[in-house]
Design an enzyme around this catalytic site. Sequence first.
Site, mmCIF file in Angstrom:
data_model
loop_
_atom_site.group_PDB
_atom_site.id
_atom_site.type_symbol
_atom_site.label_atom_id
_atom_site.label_comp_id
_atom_site.label_asym_id
_atom_site.label_seq_id
_atom_site.Cartn_x
_atom_site.Cartn_y
_atom_site.Cartn_z
ATOM 1 N N ASP A 86 23.378 60.260 61.126
ATOM 2 C CA ASP A 86 24.338 59.197 60.872
ATOM 3 C C ASP A 86 25.149 58.872 62.116
ATOM 4 O O ASP A 86 25.347 59.723 62.979
ATOM 5 C CB ASP A 86 25.293 59.694 59.777
ATOM 6 C CG ASP A 86 25.987 58.553 59.060
ATOM 7 O OD1 ASP A 86 25.627 57.390 59.307
ATOM 8 O OD2 ASP A 86 26.887 58.845 58.258
ATOM 9 N N LYS A 102 23.348 44.290 55.608
ATOM 10 C CA LYS A 102 22.681 45.293 56.425
ATOM 11 C C LYS A 102 21.312 44.824 56.885
ATOM 12 O O LYS A 102 20.733 43.894 56.317
ATOM 13 C CB LYS A 102 22.543 46.599 55.649
ATOM 14 C CG LYS A 102 21.767 46.449 54.357
ATOM 15 C CD LYS A 102 21.561 47.799 53.691
ATOM 16 C CE LYS A 102 20.760 47.653 52.403
ATOM 17 N NZ LYS A 102 20.338 48.897 51.810
ATOM 18 N N ARG A 133 23.987 64.366 47.211
ATOM 19 C CA ARG A 133 24.079 63.274 46.254
ATOM 20 C C ARG A 133 23.405 63.720 44.972
ATOM 21 O O ARG A 133 22.317 64.284 45.006
ATOM 22 C CB ARG A 133 23.386 62.014 46.794
ATOM 23 C CG ARG A 133 24.081 61.479 48.023
ATOM 24 C CD ARG A 133 23.479 60.172 48.479
ATOM 25 N NE ARG A 133 24.068 59.772 49.738
ATOM 26 C CZ ARG A 133 23.661 58.722 50.456
ATOM 27 N NH1 ARG A 133 22.662 57.970 50.005
ATOM 28 N NH2 ARG A 133 24.257 58.416 51.584
#
Length: 657
Positions: A384, A465, A364
């Site tokens: 993940d 979330k 990123r």
Amino acid sequence: MTTLRLTLPDGTVREVPAGTLPREVVASIGPRLLRDAVAVDVGGAVQDLVTPLRAGGSFRVLTAADPRSLDVLRHSGAHILATAVRRLRPDARIGFGPPIEDGFYYDFGVAEPFTTEDLAAFEQEMRRVVAERYPFVRSEVTRDEALRLFADDPLKLERIADLGADEVISTYTDGPFTDLCRGPHVPDTSYLKHFKLLHTAGAYWRGDERRQMLQRIYATAWWKAEDLDAYLHRLEEAKRRDHRALGAQLDLFSTDPRVGPGLILWHPRGAVIRSEIENFERDLILRRGYELVYTPHIYNEKLFEISGHLENFRENMFSSMDVEGTAYRPKPMNCPGHIAIYQSRGRSYRDLPLRFAEFGTLYRYERSGVLHGLLRVRGFTQDDAHIFCTPEQVSEEIGRLLDLVDEVLGVFGYEYSIELSTRPAKAFGSPETWNAAERMLADVLVARGREYTIDAGGGAFYGPKLDFKLVDAIGRKWQGPTVQLDYVLPERFELTYTGADNVPHRPIMLHRVLLGSMERFIGGLIEHYAGAFPLWLAPEQVRVLPLTDEVASAARSVADRLREAGVRVHLDARSETLNYRVRDGALMKVPYLAVVGPREARDGTVAVTLRGAGEKQRPIPIPVDAFTRALRREIETRALTLRAGAPTTGVADAAAD
RNA sequence: GCCGACGUAGCUCAAUUGGCAGAGCAGCUGAUUUGUAAUCAGCAGGUUGCGAGUUCGAUUCUCGCCGUCGGCUCCA
């Protein structure tokens, strides 16, 4: 005139005319209380003693003992800072000065940035303002008066322009300084006794990088001298635990400008920690119904168009590379790859839930100024997973995740709190879907008796979330696991499964990480443990020290036996004194130092010193076999404290085997 | 990216107004054989982050770039 009813904590009710000052009410309760009063809580809202009462309700006097009074003190501290700055630098224009966690800051517009010397001078001047004991005088003014009053302060004029037509505009004056301010404030400047200016920094006006940059001064303030000392001590403690310094000292990781900023090089010792953690987690999730997958580091950019990442996450993505006319991007997230695996064949309701897990390395783009050790990087590996399930299965899956989080965090000795993040401004999907999803998450939490707070607008663009906030050994909070509910990506990728009714249905996706990024997690872990890792994670678990060359071969065979048993062991047979080698082992935070001298060589023992045992702790003689077994047990149980050499557990337990 | 500070040996730091770049630790070599936090001696180690400029002369002054640190913003 309206009469307000105030209910005191003891249940008695006072009736006062609207507009009465809280100070008068407090004074009527008792002069002693008035002396101690910092502010009041009226109907749950904190206000100061000089703001006229406009509504009734519960009425409670806040003294320095109430934690909420600290914010009031700090807010006043910000005004006192501005008072001092204005005296010494009359050209300084004033921005905002709010209380923050542990202190306060104030933003100033100045031609020349402040220096360290300025800071010392400001602090001196603040002490003068405090000694002068100016009361904080509140005035309510009309908009025109306010505009006139702050004619020379463009930042304040802008603030006034933003105030709603029906808002009360108030100012507070302490001695020579008047600020546009809603309050609340302490009664006078003498209340600020224990404070310290910490540092300066640039800060954009209203946090907007297109606006001018102001000079911010950070400070801390407390009611008691010992609180201030404790805070400063905490800062030192945090510095002592800084993972960047420890990372270099313990030879765990580094970065290299030739490789690139924000890109981590894991040294052998750091790689041990990381691989132990990954192995632990991999074994755990395989037993919890996950399946491992691997996907490439770059994906065709089209995938990110479909997923919406290019639309919503573009500024954090590395730019695309052209491969034979097709654009590819280093992946900032794994989801599109896992979705592609889902779609590699038809799926039936009988297949669900599918839980794909990947230690996926992501890239990123982060602006150069924000990079920070292991905590903020440009390349990192996320633990993940994506769970594909039916709508009916979501609650169950969330519940399973809560259990998993408990299990994982407990191993590292973290406490945590839970945050439910709701729909952000930039969001896909209908409000109805969002509401239902948010309610569902809340229901699971409630059903399991979990406490949580709500972070309104904090959700991802594709769904609400749950964030788990870790609390480390010195009480700091860290980003922990997150679980995100996603109704959007299945839609955009047109995911389906065949139901029992033999027609296609849309699955729901859960995105979840447990540790987050391995880089960030281990950075936090280094600070949590202050570099002293529990045995199962310690890069070097035992260091064997032969006393003299005569016993070198005996020591070598001890080291061999430990290594054979799966213990990470080093032999330090350098011709340095034992003192030197013990010190070296201690500095490297090796959990166990095992000395072999003539006595030990004869008896088949080692003399064990536990890390951090201190001076009083004498080395403990333990038979090599028993020591090995105790180490094995400690490693296998991932014990948080060292026990294998302790007289009551190590030896005794081993003897009992 | 922006504001500010910083960048000297592997690490931690020195170097008077611009005048030959130094110390401790670590490293290497040798001696020492050590009983729980630094044994002794010697040696080696530098394009002072990189590149320009000013100057007889730059670690020192100026400019640009790179990196690091504290923030702003954002997040794993």
